[in-house]
Design an enzyme around this catalytic site. Structure first.
Site, PDB file in Angstrom:
ATOM      1  N   LYS A  33       1.259  -1.314  -0.009  1.00 17.25           N
ATOM      2  CA  LYS A  33       0.090  -0.123  -0.430  1.00 17.25           C
ATOM      3  C   LYS A  33       1.000   1.115   0.013  1.00 17.25           C
ATOM      4  O   LYS A  33       1.897   1.122   0.263  1.00 17.25           O
ATOM      5  CB  LYS A  33      -0.941   0.161   1.051  1.00 17.25           C
ATOM      6  CG  LYS A  33      -1.967  -0.732   1.046  1.00 17.25           C
ATOM      7  CD  LYS A  33      -3.283  -0.890   2.052  1.00 17.25           C
ATOM      8  CE  LYS A  33      -4.193  -2.428   1.557  1.00 17.25           C
ATOM      9  NZ  LYS A  33      -5.765  -1.946   2.456  1.00 17.25           N
ATOM     10  N   ARG A  84      -3.177 -10.392   4.561  1.00 22.23           N
ATOM     11  CA  ARG A  84      -3.371 -10.550   3.092  1.00 22.23           C
ATOM     12  C   ARG A  84      -2.099  -9.785   2.373  1.00 22.23           C
ATOM     13  O   ARG A  84      -2.397  -8.310   2.255  1.00 22.23           O
ATOM     14  CB  ARG A  84      -5.111  -9.935   3.195  1.00 22.23           C
ATOM     15  CG  ARG A  84      -5.064  -9.481   1.458  1.00 22.23           C
ATOM     16  CD  ARG A  84      -6.548  -9.204   0.981  1.00 22.23           C
ATOM     17  NE  ARG A  84      -7.513  -9.458  -0.201  1.00 22.23           N
ATOM     18  CZ  ARG A  84      -7.102  -7.999  -1.252  1.00 22.23           C
ATOM     19  NH1 ARG A  84      -6.227  -7.323  -0.807  1.00 22.23           N
ATOM     20  NH2 ARG A  84      -7.410  -7.937  -1.543  1.00 22.23           N
TER      21      ARG A  84
END
Length: 266
Positions: free
Chosen positions: A204, A244
């Protein structure tokens, strides 16, 4: 949990696995590297992403899910739509990873309650096109914790069993980089709620920003896997149920080191 984006526009790997055979091959490669769950998504939820119609989402994911389930792979479906979740469950998915925490589709709770699958309730405040405008908190850890507790209460009131529920702080969703770091640092406050916690920070932008400080520009997604693995170790230490990630090997390796170190303490 290995990420399988069957989309043209996901921020890290959009378009790489739109072909059914490519998607299946990548999923099987991730399981061979140590992934316990494959999370299949047919709609990008990156900041600014536009939504696709439910039939498009179903067409992208259902055949892939069915093929993986037939091979004994544990599959989750990354969707906010009850219609897509129902089709995915029928195809063999046993987990619904709902980034809206049940807010995007009022019919989702009944699908979960009637099928008995696990439901990942992520902290969410709005769709991708507008979510960063909603990144306002008095105390991000306390506010996210309270809002997740509200979603859990809603799920229980809707007939979902407590054992079906997993929670997720929603790193990057209506969050600034500072909010993400605060949630990572205090993840133990969410695990203390007593529900399994999924931590999803893979590649991210807040990691790219940190890694790019010495480089003069944000590190691109492909260069963020080591940092992602570091967030995974911190999540494991805080008691997370799962992480994840895009790159399985690095996370598998750091988990092995963490588990052996923890065992040596005893």
């Amino acid at each position: 949990m290995g990420i399988l984006n069957v989309t043209p526009d996901s921020f890290s790997d959009g378009g790489k696995y739109l072909d059914r055979e490519d998607a299946i091959a990548h999923a099987l490669r991730m399981t061979s590297e140590g992934a316990d769950i494959i999370d299949v998504g047919g709609e990008s939820t990156r900041p600014g992403a536009e939504r696709v119609d439910a039939p498009v989402e179903i067409e992208r994911v259902v055949d892939v899910i069915a093929a993986l389930a037939e091979r004994g792979v544990t599959v989750s479906v990354d969707t906010m739509r009850a219609q897509v979740a129902a089709a995915a469950i029928e195809a063999g998915a046993t987990i619904v990873n709902d980034v809206s925490g049940g807010l995007a589709d009022p019919d989702m709770a009944s699908v979960i309650a009637s099928t008995g699958v696990k439901w990942i309730l992520m902290h969410w405040r709005g769709h991708s096109a507008d979510m960063q405008k909603l990144a306002r908190y008095d105390d991000v850890v306390a506010d996210v914790k309270a809002e997740l507790e509200d979603r859990v209460e809603y799920a229980l009131d809707s007939g979902v069993d407590a054992g079906q529920i997993v929670i997720d702080p929603g790193i990057g969703f209506a969050k600034t980089a500072e909010h993400n770091w605060a949630l990572s640092a205090h993840l133990d406050q969410l695990t203390a709620l007593g529900y399994p916690v999924l931590f999803a920070a893979s590649r991210k932008s807040y990691l790219g920003r940190l890694l790019g400080e010495l480089e003069g520009r944000d590190r691109p997604p492909s260069g963020r896997d080591t940092a992602t693995a570091a967030t995974s170790v911190l999540a494991f230490e805080a008691g997370a149920w799962g992480v994840r990630v895009h790159d399985i090997q690095s996370t598998y390796d750091v988990r092995a080191v963490w588990e052996r170190t923890r065992a040596a303490r005893n």
